[in-house]
Design an enzyme around this catalytic site. Structure first.
Site, PDB file in Angstrom:
ATOM      1  N   PRO A 244       3.027   3.465 -11.633  1.00  0.00           N
ATOM      2  CA  PRO A 244       4.072   1.738 -11.416  1.00  0.00           C
ATOM      3  C   PRO A 244       5.155   3.187 -10.283  1.00  0.00           C
ATOM      4  CG  PRO A 244       4.145   2.217 -13.670  1.00  0.00           C
ATOM      5  CD  PRO A 244       3.051   3.434 -12.850  1.00  0.00           C
ATOM      6  N   GLU A 246       3.817   4.225  -7.419  1.00  0.00           N
ATOM      7  CA  GLU A 246       3.010   4.249  -6.469  1.00  0.00           C
ATOM      8  C   GLU A 246       3.033   2.894  -6.061  1.00  0.00           C
ATOM      9  OE1 GLU A 246      -1.769   5.260  -5.011  1.00  0.00           O
ATOM     10  OE2 GLU A 246      -1.152   5.909  -6.957  1.00  0.00           O
ATOM     11  N   GLY A 343      -0.697 -17.252  19.251  1.00  0.00           N
ATOM     12  CA  GLY A 343      -1.959 -17.655  20.076  1.00  0.00           C
ATOM     13  C   GLY A 343      -2.656 -16.651  20.233  1.00  0.00           C
ATOM     14  N   GLU A 371      -7.053  -7.804  -8.675  1.00  0.00           N
ATOM     15  CA  GLU A 371      -7.079  -8.461  -9.713  1.00  0.00           C
ATOM     16  C   GLU A 371      -7.051  -7.639 -10.639  1.00  0.00           C
ATOM     17  OE1 GLU A 371      -9.238 -10.101  -6.600  1.00  0.00           O
ATOM     18  OE2 GLU A 371      -9.002  -7.715  -6.864  1.00  0.00           O
TER      19      GLU A 371
END
Length: 387
Positions: A244, A246, A343, A371
């Protein structure tokens, strides 16, 4: 930079920010191109930071640290991000490696390594990821087999931040190869031991100045006393407990980078002209910047909440995962929008916005992929009553 002072800031942290800002402007910003060229920061940057008291700020003073909290570490991470640097691995060195030793090391281990990490005499790294395992820590193959009063370490690690310059590495190993999570331990491996070799700095699409390499262990012998913890098999729990922080560090860097990118883009659109007027004069520009400024402000509010929780030791694993998921994903949206407003110049590597674009991509990967964050969060969602 943030439009308001974070609620966790105080006068001591304001003073630290002044020191960290001066250091970043003087020692880091002018050398970013050189860091990128060499694929690592200058080694003496660590010593200079140590002399300024900018390393291991949340480590107790008795071990050479600053005696502060995570908030102190966050200030340094933010100021590094505000000058556009992603090369210096101080956040991992101070906020992660040192804390594994502080939390799980013996008194001898703490006395041996923490003062050196705080002064910059030693550079720290942590080696978890292996070729073929990615986020699957339970599947690691690197072994540390006990032989008498020693462990014999064999295996390899990849994507190791601070790897080339590391003087000490906390290595995740299997002390019992027959077990999954229960077989994992953490050991301290100093650099320079026979059989311990480092690969050259890896070529990456972003964070090109950050020292990242592979590590190889071939019959590396370390004292059995280099085990972190009271017994074998505690490594997986140790990793889950420290992750946590980290992920919070990653979030701090993401939010500060978002704020810096918004500021950088605002300056650009006010000075760059198209069709005889500043780019800022176009409604589409204002709307785009309104969106990213809002993204940064929302991310900052969530981050501030989590820093306050963490300083009180109340930040839980799923909340840290939510923060890491949200800030890393939104940072990608912000930098993409900002680059568009530059741009063609936004596509040129010498422009900070271009470097930020590639730097931000890895935020959704390391310290646990997006994930994996979703999986952690999903597992903790409550089951509705009556289901």
């Amino acid at each position: 930079m943030p439009t308001r002072r974070s609620p966790w800031m105080n006068q001591e942290l304001d003073d630290l920010r002044d020191i960290a800002r001066t250091f970043s402007e003087k020692e880091i910003k002018p050398n970013i191109e050189n860091f990128i060229k060499n694929k690592q920061v200058d080694r003496d940057l660590w010593n200079k930071a140590g002399a300024q008291g900018l390393l291991c700020l949340s480590i107790p003073e008795e071990y050479g640290g600053g005696g502060g909290t995570f908030a102190h570490e966050a200030v340094v991470v933010e100021e590094q991000a505000y000058v556009g640097d992603s090369s210096w691995g101080a956040a991992l060195h101070s906020g992660i490696v040192a804390h594994y030793i502080l939390a799980y090391g013996t008194e001898d281990q703490k006395q041996e390594w923490l003062p050196k990490l705080a002064s910059g005499e030693a550079v720290g790294a942590i080696a978890m990821t292996e070729p073929g395992t990615g986020s699957d820590l339970q599947g690691i193959k690197t072994k540390a087999i006990r032989e008498g009063d020693e462990y014999v370490v064999n295996g390899s690690k990849t994507f190791i931040t601070n790897g080339v310059q590391a003087d000490v590495v906390v290595v995740a190993v299997k002390t019992n190869p027959e077990e999954a999570a229960a077989g994992i331990s953490l050991v301290i491996v100093p650099a320079g031991l026979p059989g311990f070799t480092k690969g050259t700095a890896l070529n990456k699409i972003g964070m090109k100045g950050q020292d990242t390499c592979e590590l190889f262990f071939e019959d590396v012998r370390i004292p059995a006393s280099n085990l972190l913890g009271t017994e074998e098999g505690q490594g997986f729990i140790q990793l889950m407990t420290q992750l946590p922080q980290e992920r919070l560090i990653v979030a701090v860097g993401c939010v500060a980078a978002m704020e810096a990118m918004v500021d950088l883009t605002l300056e650009y659109v006010h000075t760059r002209h198209a069709f005889d007027r500043p780019i800022w004069a176009f409604q589409t520009t204002k709307h785009a910047l309104a969106e990213v400024a809002t993204e940064a402000r929302v991310a900052r509010s969530f981050l501030d909440e989590c820093i306050e929780l963490h300083v009180k030791d109340e930040l839980d694993i799923p909340t840290a995962a939510m923060l890491k998921l949200w800030t890393s994903e939104r940072a990608g949206v912000v930098v993409d929008t900002c680059l568009q407003l530059f741009g063609g110049y936004g596509y040129m590597e010498e422009y900070p916005i271009a470097r930020a674009y590639t730097d931000m991509r890895v935020q959704r990967i390391y310290a646990g992929t997006s994930e994996i964050m979703k999986e952690i969060i999903g597992r903790t969602l409550p089951v509705p009553a009556g289901v």
